[in-house]
Design an enzyme around this catalytic site. Structure first.
Site, short mmCIF file in Angstrom:
data_model
loop_
_atom_site.label_atom_id
_atom_site.label_comp_id
_atom_site.label_asym_id
_atom_site.label_seq_id
_atom_site.Cartn_x
_atom_site.Cartn_y
_atom_site.Cartn_z
N HIS A 197 2.55 4.71 -8.78
CA HIS A 197 0.88 4.75 -9.30
C HIS A 197 1.06 5.66 -9.94
O HIS A 197 2.09 6.81 -10.28
CB HIS A 197 0.63 5.39 -6.90
CG HIS A 197 1.44 4.62 -6.88
ND1 HIS A 197 1.92 4.40 -5.90
CD2 HIS A 197 0.37 3.90 -5.58
CE1 HIS A 197 2.22 3.99 -4.93
NE2 HIS A 197 1.08 3.50 -4.46
N ASP B 199 3.11 9.15 -8.91
CA ASP B 199 4.41 9.64 -8.77
C ASP B 199 4.83 10.01 -9.99
O ASP B 199 6.04 10.55 -10.04
CB ASP B 199 4.46 8.00 -9.07
CG ASP B 199 4.72 7.28 -7.22
OD1 ASP B 199 3.43 7.09 -6.49
OD2 ASP B 199 4.65 5.62 -7.71
N GLU C 209 -3.76 -5.95 -2.54
CA GLU C 209 -2.38 -6.32 -1.66
C GLU C 209 -2.83 -6.04 0.10
O GLU C 209 -2.94 -4.57 0.63
CB GLU C 209 -1.87 -4.63 -2.15
CG GLU C 209 -0.32 -5.03 -1.52
CD GLU C 209 1.16 -4.15 -1.57
OE1 GLU C 209 1.05 -3.42 -3.31
OE2 GLU C 209 1.17 -3.68 -1.05
N GLU D 202 3.10 -8.97 0.46
CA GLU D 202 4.19 -7.08 0.56
C GLU D 202 5.01 -8.41 1.64
O GLU D 202 4.40 -8.66 2.68
CB GLU D 202 3.91 -6.65 0.69
CG GLU D 202 5.11 -5.32 0.68
CD GLU D 202 4.54 -4.38 0.92
OE1 GLU D 202 3.98 -3.50 -0.35
OE2 GLU D 202 5.56 -3.17 1.23
N HIS E 115 4.16 -6.61 4.45
CA HIS E 115 2.94 -6.74 5.16
C HIS E 115 2.77 -7.03 5.87
O HIS E 115 1.88 -7.78 6.77
CB HIS E 115 1.79 -6.98 4.05
CG HIS E 115 2.09 -5.17 3.53
ND1 HIS E 115 1.65 -4.61 2.43
CD2 HIS E 115 3.27 -3.79 3.83
CE1 HIS E 115 1.73 -3.56 1.92
NE2 HIS E 115 3.12 -3.16 2.51
N ASP F 271 5.34 -8.43 -3.43
CA ASP F 271 6.18 -6.82 -3.19
C ASP F 271 7.37 -7.29 -2.26
O ASP F 271 6.76 -8.00 -1.00
CB ASP F 271 5.40 -5.62 -2.82
CG ASP F 271 4.78 -4.47 -3.64
OD1 ASP F 271 5.00 -4.95 -4.86
OD2 ASP F 271 4.46 -3.83 -3.21
N ASP G 49 6.45 -0.59 9.37
CA ASP G 49 6.40 -0.85 8.20
C ASP G 49 7.83 -0.12 7.07
O ASP G 49 7.98 1.13 6.75
CB ASP G 49 5.40 -0.77 6.58
CG ASP G 49 5.67 -0.82 5.15
OD1 ASP G 49 6.03 -2.10 5.10
OD2 ASP G 49 4.27 -0.52 4.41
N ASP H 62 10.27 -1.52 5.22
CA ASP H 62 10.36 -1.32 3.60
C ASP H 62 11.71 -1.69 2.50
O ASP H 62 12.00 -0.57 2.85
CB ASP H 62 10.00 0.12 2.81
CG ASP H 62 8.41 -0.18 2.38
OD1 ASP H 62 7.76 -1.17 2.35
OD2 ASP H 62 7.82 0.78 2.24
N ASP I 160 9.44 -2.87 -3.58
CA ASP I 160 8.79 -2.38 -2.66
C ASP I 160 9.47 -1.87 -1.19
O ASP I 160 8.89 -1.97 -0.70
CB ASP I 160 7.13 -1.92 -2.53
CG ASP I 160 6.29 -1.05 -1.73
OD1 ASP I 160 6.95 -0.59 -2.07
OD2 ASP I 160 5.36 -1.23 -2.18
#
Ligand code: XUL
Ligand code: CO
Length: 437
Positions: free
Chosen positions: A101, A104, A232, A268, A271, A296, A307, A309, A339
């Protein structure tokens, strides 16, 4: 030159009998599977945000992870050292791609002009490191959800000035993604949703979101950015309802607003499960509609409803994902972007390696299992056979709508009760288990 992961050498393939935790047991980049190398099939990517900016914070406490590249008080020094650490990591791990991003890679400054100048400085360094290492950008994106100005959304914000801010950020993020040769650009609707319908003009928000995406499509053409656009899907978090809630909702949105030719989906895993679907379902829906672009890769926790991750380790998930991908021709511009974040207690730099090695090995196994399934055609044969009556002249006539309701009624009166056949679910599950080894 400073090393941020000292003591860790290039991660190598040592084969399934190796007991070295810092080696691949299954991911052998040059090994051919169905005519392509594993590296070409899997197109692994490391995400910048979790791996280098995430430090283990959760809603109950700040970060637990201390990284050497974060030591300086000067935010631009931190940005530079982080970028260097990231490329050292990509190179030692042996991945071909990374993702970021805008926020980031360079910290936001007092105003947009200065923020963009900072971005330019860091992007110049990233471009150099890409040239030096051969690591490429899978996709870039803009963070339109962290800053307080976006608390009520970006493209869906009640204020046109916030919309304009978001648009400016997308413009710049697309420019730098192009500059870094990005193969794609992702739109994740961070806060494009609502907390309560009592204060929300849902129709206006959806219309405005579509306008932002159309502006991006126009600008993409204008600057000659050739990368693929992705949306996404995610159903909730941070908002109660996100407009891009799942692949089918994104598909409907893209069709309604005449955007469907310009976007594919970045699916993802976690998700999908938050949406009440399996990862496999979301991939299959996207692929069946010509929308499967990128992935992802991660997983959730069955007992936690958010989430999480986590790094992917589930062989069923990885196998079925690769099975769908293989059947639909594999990645074109997309790849498998982790991700995913290490757990809060995984505080050592080497934990980042264990996490990625595990995810890469899991997908490499998924690929080889899926390739055998695909080559043997057992499941495909069963499915083809299950629908074979649709390939007879009568089946085709019905499917193409050339038989009216009265004609179908006449047919039924003549035929009587139709014959039905077993779906053989248990047998097929057993077959799948035979392949997963
Ligand atoms: C959030 C998420 C994002 C997108 C990019 O859940 O997945 O990191 O992938 O904005
Ligand atoms: Co994501």
């Amino acid at each position: 030159m400073v090393e941020f992961f000292p003591g860790i050498r290039q991660i190598k393939y040592e084969g399934p009998d190796s007991r070295n935790p810092l080696a691949f047991k299954h991911y052998n980049p040059g090994q051919k599977v169905l005519g392509k190398t594993m590296a070409e099939h899997l197109r692994f990517s490391v995400c910048y945000w979790h791996s280098f900016k995430g430090l283990g914070a959760d809603p109950f406490g700040p970060g637990t992870i201390i990284r050497e590249y974060n030591n300086s008080r000067d935010p631009m020094t931190v940005a530079e050292l982080t970028m260097r650490a990231a490329f050292e990591f990509y190179t030692k791990l042996g991945v071909g791609f990374w993702c970021f991003h805008d926020r980031d890679i360079a910290p936001e400054a007092e105003n947009l002009a200065e923020t963009n100048r900072r971005l330019d400085e860091i992007v110049a360094l990233a471009a150099k490191l890409q040239r030096d290492t051969g690591v490429r950008l899978l996709w870039g994106t803009s963070n339109l959800f962290s800053h307080r100005r976006f608390m009520a959304g970006a493209g869906t914000n009640p204020s046109p000035y916030v919309f304009a801010y978001a648009a400016s950020q997308v413009k710049k993020a697309m420019e730098i993604t192009k500059e870094l040769g990005g193969a794609g650009y992702v739109f994740w609707g961070g806060r494009e949703g609502y907390e309560t319908l009592l204060n929300t003009d849902l129709k206006r928000e959806l219309d405005n979101l579509a306008t932002l995406l159309h502006l991006a499509v126009d600008y993409k053409k204008k600057i000659g950015f050739k990368g693929q656009f992705y949306i996404e899907p995610k159903p909730k978090e941070p908002t109660k309802h996100q407009y891009d809630s799942d692949a089918a909702a994104c598909h409907a949105f893209l069709q309604k607003y005449d955007l469907v030719d310009h976007f594919k989906l970045n699916i993802e895993a976690n998700h999908a499960t938050l949406a009440g679907h399996s990862f496999h379902h979301e991939l299959e829906y996207a692929a069946a509609n010509g929308l499967l672009g990128s992935i992802d890769a991660n997983r959730g926790d069955l007992l936690l409803g958010w989430d999480t991750d986590q790094f992917p380790t589930d062989l069923y998930d990885c196998t079925l994902a690769m099975y769908t991908l293989l059947r639909y021709g594999g990645f074109k511009t997309g790849g498998l972007n982790f991700d995913a974040k290490v757990r809060r207690q995984s505080i050592d730099p080497e934990d980042l390696f264990h996490a990625h090695i595990g995810g890469m090995d899991a997908f490499a196994r998924g690929l080889t299992i899926a390739a055998r399934l695909y080559k043997d055609g057992v499941l495909e044969k069963f499915v083809r056979n299950r629908y074979k009556a649709w390939d007879t002249p009568l089946g085709r006539k019905i499917a193409s709508g050339r038989m009216s309701l009265p004609q179908l009624e006449a047919l039924t009166l003549k035929q009587g009760e139709p014959k039905i056949a077993s779906g053989r679910q248990e047998m097929l599950e057993n077959i799948l288990n035979e392949y997963i080894r």
